[in-house]
Design a protein around this motif. Structure first.
Motif, PDB file in Angstrom:
ATOM      1  N   MET A 186      12.669  19.004  -9.764  1.00 53.14           N
ATOM      2  CA  MET A 186      13.337  17.704  -9.811  1.00 53.14           C
ATOM      3  C   MET A 186      14.574  17.679  -8.928  1.00 53.14           C
ATOM      4  SD  MET A 186      15.487  17.617 -13.325  1.00 53.14           S
ATOM      5  CE  MET A 186      16.377  16.249 -12.603  1.00 53.14           C
TER       6      MET A 186
ATOM      7  N   ILE B 189      12.777  17.947 -18.560  1.00 53.15           N
ATOM      8  CA  ILE B 189      12.611  16.978 -17.485  1.00 53.15           C
ATOM      9  C   ILE B 189      11.940  17.670 -16.303  1.00 53.15           C
ATOM     10  CG2 ILE B 189      13.760  15.326 -15.983  1.00 53.15           C
ATOM     11  CD1 ILE B 189      14.061  14.691 -18.940  1.00 53.15           C
TER      12      ILE B 189
ATOM     13  N   ALA C 184      11.267  14.629 -11.793  1.00 53.34           N
ATOM     14  CA  ALA C 184      12.054  13.393 -11.725  1.00 53.34           C
ATOM     15  C   ALA C 184      12.981  13.382 -10.509  1.00 53.34           C
ATOM     16  CB  ALA C 184      12.879  13.230 -12.995  1.00 53.34           C
TER      17      ALA C 184
ATOM     18  N   VAL D 116      20.749  11.832 -19.507  1.00 50.09           N
ATOM     19  CA  VAL D 116      19.511  12.073 -20.260  1.00 50.09           C
ATOM     20  C   VAL D 116      19.930  12.601 -21.631  1.00 50.09           C
ATOM     21  CG1 VAL D 116      17.322  13.315 -20.335  1.00 50.09           C
ATOM     22  CG2 VAL D 116      18.269  12.573 -18.125  1.00 50.09           C
TER      23      VAL D 116
ATOM     24  N   SER E 290      15.315  14.407 -25.025  1.00 52.28           N
ATOM     25  CA  SER E 290      14.451  13.549 -24.207  1.00 52.28           C
ATOM     26  C   SER E 290      13.485  14.413 -23.398  1.00 52.28           C
ATOM     27  CB  SER E 290      15.293  12.697 -23.260  1.00 52.28           C
ATOM     28  OG  SER E 290      16.128  11.821 -23.975  1.00 52.28           O
ATOM     29  N   GLN E 291      12.291  13.882 -23.140  1.00 54.87           N
ATOM     30  CA  GLN E 291      11.266  14.642 -22.426  1.00 54.87           C
ATOM     31  C   GLN E 291      10.521  13.755 -21.439  1.00 54.87           C
ATOM     32  OE1 GLN E 291       8.550  16.867 -24.848  1.00 54.87           O
ATOM     33  NE2 GLN E 291      10.108  17.445 -26.362  1.00 54.87           N
ATOM     34  N   THR E 292      10.218  14.315 -20.278  1.00 54.95           N
ATOM     35  CA  THR E 292       9.230  13.711 -19.383  1.00 54.95           C
ATOM     36  C   THR E 292       8.015  14.616 -19.262  1.00 54.95           C
ATOM     37  OG1 THR E 292      10.173  14.742 -17.404  1.00 54.95           O
ATOM     38  CG2 THR E 292      11.009  12.566 -18.025  1.00 54.95           C
ATOM     39  N   GLU E 293       8.089  15.791 -19.863  1.00 52.82           N
ATOM     40  CA  GLU E 293       6.960  16.685 -19.927  1.00 52.82           C
ATOM     41  C   GLU E 293       7.111  17.518 -21.194  1.00 52.82           C
ATOM     42  OE1 GLU E 293       7.092  19.154 -16.462  1.00 52.82           O
ATOM     43  OE2 GLU E 293       8.810  20.307 -17.135  1.00 52.82           O
ATOM     44  N   SER E 294       5.999  18.014 -21.708  1.00 53.09           N
ATOM     45  CA  SER E 294       6.063  18.802 -22.926  1.00 53.09           C
ATOM     46  C   SER E 294       6.699  20.159 -22.622  1.00 53.09           C
ATOM     47  CB  SER E 294       4.653  19.006 -23.513  1.00 53.09           C
ATOM     48  OG  SER E 294       3.846  19.696 -22.580  1.00 53.09           O
TER      49      SER E 294
END
Length: 358
Positions: A321, A335, A338, A346, A350-354
């Protein structure tokens, strides 16, 4: 001799990173990008003036480079009153008092071109214009430049069809131009394209227009993918340059950075001045930690680029990222992939991937 750097673009392909930081001063590690081009110009002692042709946030750029004296250069700044295109921009930056050939650089290019050799070829061939070409693996994705066996330019092929591809060389965005042809062919204070107007006119008039094919390193850094690639290539030594010059593949840690016992640093990576890496944190390969960043306990940074003054809290995980200046990543975030602009926040978990539990 005068050199002109076309550095007026808004860097739209790199947004949101370029919303507050003009592309010419986007950091490559801890150096503004344009510094690499200025280093190339320093290889030619007879270049006694460098003109930066600007449009977007010009004062920010001038604040970084000043008058150039710190680099042993004389830098002058011009701001187009309205967008003039590549040809009009060169004509505006060049002014009217011209004598020696003019060296022109596209402001997007990271390259190891042998600039003295390009100028030498231009003079030996008594050319009206010389263009640097670079070979590419996939020529269909670019506009091609075709030459004869003696290096004379024959044609420009924009978006060629498969049956039109007879070469693999593209415009590298570096030129040496004779001032008389520039004045005669490029209208003053008008929008004009050097690629679609000036160069075709040279071919049509059979003017001496020659190519220098450079097979060294060349990269247009204008997209996030290419921006990250520039860092990887410098770390791996494919483009030998500071801060990894002579240290390819290693971890570069600024003397003022604080790396606590128990932190794991895996090269190649870069940790900037006054950054803090706390106990249990891991900075993995191809990571860039900007100056004054804080990486808290048990956080993981891998293949990520963090601009200065960013805070990463406990057990956060950032991978593949880009993050602009003064971002804040909360506890246990995950994250990946991103691209975040300056001052992004953030929040915890919070997560954008596991993420796998430890």
């Amino acid at each position: 001799m005068k050199a002109i750097l076309l550095a007026g673009g808004k860097g739209t392909r790199l947004r949101p990173l370029t919303l507050n930081t003009p592309k010419p001063i986007v950091p490559i590690f801890d150096r503004p990008f344009l510094r690499y081009q200025l280093d190339l110009l320093r290889q030619v002692p007879e270049i006694d003036e460098v003109v930066l042709s600007l449009n977007y946030q010009p004062r920010r750029i001038e604040e970084v480079f000043g008058d150039g004296s710190d680099l042993g250069l004389h830098i002058r700044y011009v701001v187009e009153p309205s967008p003039l295109g590549t040809g009009g921009g060169i004509r505006f930056a060049a002014g009217d008092r011209l004598g020696e050939p003019i060296v022109v650089f596209n402001g997007d290019v990271l390259t190891s071109v042998d600039l003295p050799a390009v100028i030498r070829l231009h003079r030996e061939r008594q050319a009206k214009a010389t263009i640097v070409l670079t070979p590419v693996e996939n020529p269909a994705a670019y506009g091609l430049v075709e030459t004869d066996a003696d290096g004379n330019i024959l044609a420009f092929l924009e978006k060629p069809s498969p049956d039109q591809i007879r070469c693999n060389t593209i415009n590298a965005g570096i030129y040496v131009l004779e001032p008389d042809t520039l004045i005669d062919r490029v209208p003053k204070d008008m929008a004009y394209s050097i690629e679609r107007g000036y160069f075709p006119s040279l071919i049509e008039d059979r003017a001496r227009f020659v190519a220098h094919v450079d097979r060294g390193y060349w990269l247009d850094i204008g997209t996030p993918e290419k921006y990250r690639q520039a860092h990887r290539d410098i770390m791996d030594g494919r483009f030998p340059a500071p801060p990894f010059l002579g240290y390819a593949g290693q971890a570069i840690v600024a003397p003022s950075a604080r790396v606590e016992e128990g932190a794991v640093i895996e090269g190649p990576c870069f940790i900037g001045s006054d950054a803090t890496i706390k106990r249990g944190a891991r900075v993995g390969p191809y990571s860039v930690i900007g100056s004054h960043c804080h990486i808290a306990e048990d956080a993981v940074i891998e293949d990520a680029i963090l601009w200065p003054n960013t805070w990463v809290d406990n057990e956060a995980r950032l991978t593949r990222m880009l993050a602009g200046r003064s971002c804040n990543f909360g506890r246990n975030v995950a994250i990946g992939g991103a691209i975040l602009g300056d001052k992004s926040v953030v929040t915890d978990y919070s997560q954008t991937e596991s993420r796998e539990d430890p």
